[in-house]
Design an enzyme around this catalytic site. Sequence first.
Site, PDB file in Angstrom:
ATOM      1  N   HIS A 135       0.440  -1.466  -0.162  1.00 48.22           N
ATOM      2  CA  HIS A 135      -0.363  -0.482   0.099  1.00 48.22           C
ATOM      3  C   HIS A 135       0.840   1.210   0.644  1.00 48.22           C
ATOM      4  O   HIS A 135       2.037   1.469   1.537  1.00 48.22           O
ATOM      5  CB  HIS A 135      -1.005  -0.242   1.307  1.00 48.22           C
ATOM      6  CG  HIS A 135      -1.609   1.681   1.465  1.00 48.22           C
ATOM      7  ND1 HIS A 135      -2.780   1.328   0.931  1.00 48.22           N
ATOM      8  CD2 HIS A 135      -1.922   2.221   2.390  1.00 48.22           C
ATOM      9  CE1 HIS A 135      -3.851   2.591   0.755  1.00 48.22           C
ATOM     10  NE2 HIS A 135      -3.147   2.595   1.417  1.00 48.22           N
ATOM     11  N   HIS A 176      -7.363   9.559  -0.672  1.00 51.66           N
ATOM     12  CA  HIS A 176      -7.890   9.801   0.926  1.00 51.66           C
ATOM     13  C   HIS A 176      -7.215  10.082   1.696  1.00 51.66           C
ATOM     14  O   HIS A 176      -7.423  10.488   3.300  1.00 51.66           O
ATOM     15  CB  HIS A 176      -8.112   8.342   1.078  1.00 51.66           C
ATOM     16  CG  HIS A 176      -6.910   7.119   0.760  1.00 51.66           C
ATOM     17  ND1 HIS A 176      -6.613   5.878   0.622  1.00 51.66           N
ATOM     18  CD2 HIS A 176      -6.059   7.016   2.480  1.00 51.66           C
ATOM     19  CE1 HIS A 176      -5.724   5.437   1.026  1.00 51.66           C
ATOM     20  NE2 HIS A 176      -5.610   6.122   1.848  1.00 51.66           N
ATOM     21  N   ASP A 204       0.372   5.006  -0.097  1.00 57.73           N
ATOM     22  CA  ASP A 204      -0.561   6.843   0.684  1.00 57.73           C
ATOM     23  C   ASP A 204       0.408   7.909  -1.296  1.00 57.73           C
ATOM     24  O   ASP A 204       1.458   7.962  -1.387  1.00 57.73           O
ATOM     25  CB  ASP A 204      -0.548   7.103   1.616  1.00 57.73           C
ATOM     26  CG  ASP A 204      -1.529   6.240   2.134  1.00 57.73           C
ATOM     27  OD1 ASP A 204      -2.003   5.834   1.797  1.00 57.73           O
ATOM     28  OD2 ASP A 204      -1.320   6.202   3.684  1.00 57.73           O
ATOM     29  N   ASP A 241      -7.337   1.501   2.910  1.00 62.69           N
ATOM     30  CA  ASP A 241      -7.580   2.265   4.187  1.00 62.69           C
ATOM     31  C   ASP A 241      -7.972   3.891   3.412  1.00 62.69           C
ATOM     32  O   ASP A 241      -7.386   5.137   3.936  1.00 62.69           O
ATOM     33  CB  ASP A 241      -5.638   2.599   3.788  1.00 62.69           C
ATOM     34  CG  ASP A 241      -5.321   3.685   4.468  1.00 62.69           C
ATOM     35  OD1 ASP A 241      -6.383   3.462   5.993  1.00 62.69           O
ATOM     36  OD2 ASP A 241      -4.722   4.444   4.447  1.00 62.69           O
TER      37      ASP A 241
END
Length: 1042
Positions: A260, A577, A262, A372
């Site tokens: 993951h 997000h 971001d 997430d």
Amino acid sequence: MAGAPALKHWRTTLERVEKFVSPLYFTDCNLRGRLFGESCPVAALSSFLTPERLPYQEAVLQDFSPAQVGDSFGPTWWTCWFRVELTIPEAWVGQEVHLCWQSDGEGLVWRDGEPVQGLTKEGEKTSYILTDRLGEGDPRSLTLYVEVACNGLLGAGKGSMIAAPDPEKTFQLSRAELAVFHRDVHKLLVDLELLLGIAKGLGEDNQRSFQALYTANQMVNVCDPARPETFPVAQALASKFFGQRGGESQHTIHAIGHCHIDTAWLWPFKETIRKCARSWVTAVQLMEQNPEFIFACSQAQQLEWVKSHYPGLHAQLQEFACRGQFVPVGGTWVEMDGNLPSGEAMVRQFLQGQNFFLQEFGKMCTEFWLPDTFGYSAQLPQIMRGCGIRHFLTQKLSWNLVNSFPHHTFFWEGLDGSHVLVHFPPGDSYGMQGNVDEVLKTVTNNRDKGRTNHSAFLFGFGDGGGGPTQTMLDRLTRLRDTDGLPRVQLSSPKQLFSALESDSGQLCTWVGELFLELHNGTYTTHAQIKKGNRECERILHDVELLSSLALARSTQFLYPAAQLQHLWRLLLLNQFHDVVTGSCIQLVAEDAMCHYADIRSHGNALLSTAATALCAGEPGPEGLLIVNTLPWKRTEVLALPKPGGAHSLALVTVPSMGYAPVPAPISLQPLLPQQPVFVVQETDGSVTLDNGIIRVRLDPTGRLTSLVLVASGREAIAEGAVGNQFVLFDDVPLYWDAWDVMDYHLETRKPVLGQAGTLAVGTEGGLRGSAWFLLQLTPNSRLSQEVVLDVGCPYVRFHTEVHWHEAHKFLKVEFPARVRCPQATYEIQFGHLQRPTHYNTSWDWARFEVWAHRWVDLSEHGFGLALLNDCKYGASVRGSVLSLSLLRAPKAPDATADVGRHEFTYALMPHKGSFQDAGVIRAAYSLNFPLLALPVPGPAPATSWSAFSVSSPAVMLETVKQAETGPESQSRALVLRLYEAHGSHVDSWLHTSLPVQEAILCDLLERRDPAGHLPLQDNRLKLTFSPFQVQSLLLVLQPPEN
């Protein structure tokens, strides 16, 4: 008696094995101390520092200075490039040789001009394999480059992870040497650690646990770290244990490589580009060495960055995608927030993402991947289904603060009744490491035991990248099928969901939104980002509509498809997000504001171009085109620009999705069709505004003492209470500062009291009446507000400007209503839903702060009160009090969040009957999509024109755009997106004045429905909707006349 069985004490035996593999204790004589053999320093080391993120070709040409182990470099966000010259000793022929490298920061090894592996202490990647077996003829000397970013995997927070970055951080190189790596020792260490994990995880009342411990103990007995010839005996003991198989009913764990990243968070967007390279090149290396390893990767934007910055790596990813080892997932441009983006923006996430995956990897994704994000809209199932997606994976609801979500595998039913199959990995993480305790937790924590026997296990360092390691893979491969544990298979998302689907008969269904009971502050934090998001969604809507009309009307006009794609992708990027939510560092917020500025300036230029094309060849007065971008006729007061920068007010009527000429000056207009606005200031300083529809009374400090619906005389404000009451709260969460507002903040409510005598009349009536006042919120922060009522307008507007200089305070505005109802209605994407106004259950009170889009409504039978806004998302209705969240003041991860000047507008609309019949939805659209007065170089049309209208007020024509380029020449095809907004079954006629050749229903990705041909009668199409259904329509325009 040598070797006689001894009584074994559980704890001493366990600790004996732990010390044998410890990196801290007894490394002079234990097994861990033998992982590396002989070593030698690198032949030469040099470096150079730069504040830029240079491409490799430029970096290697710089002046490098001599460097050594122990050197410090920095500061934060800089880059240190090392040139590493190596000479491998002749004596190491036949051995596996590593470059051992330990430094702070995130490293990337370059070899022969290509990136080959990431290096990070935090990601357990501290060595690079130079050769797995040094051959006689292999070169002994080579030069590598190591590019080290001056930031950690999770940024550079000062003192804590989420603190604002420390700009003066320094970084150190602590190890740079060549060493022989003992692969047989590594395998033994993996086995012993797994046996320890099984012993601890299964516990002292389990037969298999003792077998594991005794096996490990016996391995220590037979294994002499100084004598490699003893290793095979120890290895055989482990193999015997792990070779004992489980039964047929074992739970199956689908281990999927994952990383993951971001797209921006505690580091800027530009650093993410390098994080992708560091993480994915390491995954490529693992895929080469482990043909069964499958790596799932989401976010088209990140792949697009890699394509343009690291084309060689992108080509490798494409090759492994063909082999089925690199699996693009998610289908979206970025992993966006699940609450704040508009319905249309969510569709575009998939449209841009799926088209990119199809173009670059030959197929679209079948699963939505959003591990997430801070909650999931009830319209996501319908949007997924319309974009070719039937499966959804996330795990964030495991973060709920109050209630444990009851499922890990279930069907999710959206607002319109669409279903998708959802899986939450029961280990409650997307960054597993392949440890036994994680494998056991995945089974024991699963809330759907008996209903399904398969679970996902996403392994690899994540959030700041990193990804899987060879050690993780070795663990999982060893645990493939071992008695006492679940079965573990290296798997893909497709295999996982196929297994879940084939056995889904007993699964439960969850209806409605997946609300995260945490991070409710993200609906409000960084108000400027929220405002930029709402404004840019509007601008792109308007540009697409006007450009579509210009395309249909003008043979010369070129639809700006490439520019619009670029602007949309900027907006979608900002909807990541941790960006639109405001939970990012200052550098990211500044980048986001630059993206919005780009969209505004380019968008406004595109509006002018389209308006000019619409006016081409029209006779009429110079200069202004009045445009209505909404699908119903509107009569509103508009400020028209006059020479010299002044404005004059005019009452204009503009047809549905069309334009009108500038009206005659007010003195030449016939009498107003509606009652003018009357403004009266009483001797006590209070002011009344009345337009014959509503009557507004403000007390001398600007608070709302009365709001009356004139026709019925019905009062909307609760008896003895006042509306437009600003309130301050202490806002100190437990940890996640920018993210969380806690329930206890409500206990610190402090109404802000104004100074009597500050209320003054602004505009004195006629077309518009207003009053304005100043309010000192605190010693450091102040507010000014103009309360505006227009002729014929069913709502009163509150234009607000705040100078905000606070720390850990929350500003809201409250309206106590004379309305009683156990639930309030909140607008979401393509529809609305109800939430309770009481705290009966823990599920109710956990929603003390919720999100909404343009409106919130509280209605009883026959009457209601709606609160509209132009850029806010946080709201709540408790009892009969409607509250809009305005500003927060968190200090981490951005110490400057929300400090400064803010402008926003909210509005209040009392109504008779239901909010649907009263036109609340249209009113909120009108507030958010003002009429446009566009200057044009030549004469503007002298007559009005309408392109589209819809017969039913329940149906919203949300979007008009050019079709994405398809097989046929779709340059002269439009796509229309409509949705049912009232929650009803309805038939509606769409009327158009455009030259339509054929009309076909299509999905959200604009693929034609084979049975979707629609007959066109008198320029009208009949459409049938069920509640909250979204429909897309492809209109092929007639070829232009030559």
